[in-house]
Design a protein around this motif. Structure first.
Motif, mmCIF file in Angstrom:
data_model
loop_
_atom_site.group_PDB
_atom_site.id
_atom_site.type_symbol
_atom_site.label_atom_id
_atom_site.label_comp_id
_atom_site.label_asym_id
_atom_site.label_seq_id
_atom_site.Cartn_x
_atom_site.Cartn_y
_atom_site.Cartn_z
ATOM 1 N N PHE A 58 21.973 -10.348 3.616
ATOM 2 C CA PHE A 58 20.256 -9.743 3.361
ATOM 3 C C PHE A 58 19.645 -11.049 3.249
ATOM 4 O O PHE A 58 19.924 -11.585 2.257
ATOM 5 N N TRP A 108 21.312 -3.240 2.345
ATOM 6 C CA TRP A 108 20.791 -4.195 1.319
ATOM 7 C C TRP A 108 20.936 -5.066 0.225
ATOM 8 O O TRP A 108 22.139 -4.143 -0.593
ATOM 9 N N TYR A 119 9.507 -7.102 -1.558
ATOM 10 C CA TYR A 119 10.387 -6.946 -2.607
ATOM 11 C C TYR A 119 10.532 -7.186 -3.413
ATOM 12 O O TYR A 119 10.486 -6.263 -4.295
ATOM 13 N N SER A 144 12.553 -2.898 4.701
ATOM 14 C CA SER A 144 11.978 -1.927 4.166
ATOM 15 C C SER A 144 10.154 -2.513 4.209
ATOM 16 O O SER A 144 9.990 -3.613 4.851
#
Length: 230
Positions: free
Chosen positions: A139, A28, A172, A168
């Motif tokens: 990332f 991340w 974001y 995730s």
């Protein structure tokens, strides 16, 4: 009917969709990936009794499961970590749903997808798989995931488990609210308090001994009466 069905064998396959922990794994908001993460702290060839490794990484590395305490202050304060998740929720049949490219997973989109009523586990296959984002070291914040209203839809539908093909479950841009919507729906597993356990077994022990005591004395009295009258 197949031979395995006739014999009563379970023919379901377990499919491993986890990613390998390696130095190039994306992490991340880190451009350089996981990097060196394993250190040998004891070695046989240096006088040690065994080879012992130490791993250094965050718990959200690679394929992982989020605890309620990850995004909820009240869950963190009450100690509702990963142990608050029942293992039975993580195991069982799942519905795999293809998400159209170039769109996040909103509530409006979820209404149109072939998710059967009563589904408990749903895995979202998104464009992140086609882009092979989990196999790129850098990332990428432009991934596909649940929006806040998408997370609300999941909770309202009674889905207990959701999975996705990148780092995730939430977008974001809506990272905290989407996570929090899902995590507030998590219920801790039932707990048998140790005092209740002790009290129950202590009472059971006492009652059993009282009954044995009564039975013994009744039988003894009957035997004594018979011997006196014979």
């Amino acid at each position: 009917m197949s031979e395995s069905q006739e014999s009563g064998m379970n023919t379901r396959r377990v499919i491993d969709i986890s990613v390998t922990i390696q130095t190039g794994l994306p992490v991340w908001e880190k451009p350089g990936g996981l990097g060196a993460h394993r250190e040998l702290v004891e070695r046989q060839d240096q006088g040690g009794i065994a080879f012992v490794s130490k791993l250094t990484m965050v718990v959200h590395t690679g394929t992982h499961f989020d605890a309620p305490s990850h995004f909820l202050q009240e869950a963190f304060d009450s100690g509702r970590g990963i142990e608050a998740i029942q293992l039975s929720i993580m195991n069982g049949p799942a519905v795999v749903v293809d998400i159209p490219h170039n769109t996040n997973i909103t509530g409006a989109l979820l209404k149109t997808l072939p998710i059967p009523p009563g589904a408990e586990r749903v895995l979202f296959k998104t464009s992140s798989s086609a882009r092979r984002l989990m196999y790129q070291t850098a990332f990428e914040s432009n991934y596909t995931a649940l929006t806040e209203d998408g997370a609300d839809w999941v909770v309202a539908a009674g889905i207990k488990f959701v999975g996705i093909d990148y780092m995730s479950i939430a977008t974001y841009e809506q990272l905290a609210p989407a996570h929090q919507s899902l995590m507030r729906a998590v219920r801790p597993p039932p707990v048998l308090h140790i005092m209740h356990f002790i009290q129950y077994h202590l009472m059971h022990f006492i009652l059993c001994h009282i009954l044995h005591f009564i039975q013994y004395h009744i039988l003894h009295s009957i035997q004594h009466f018979i011997s006196m009258t014979s």
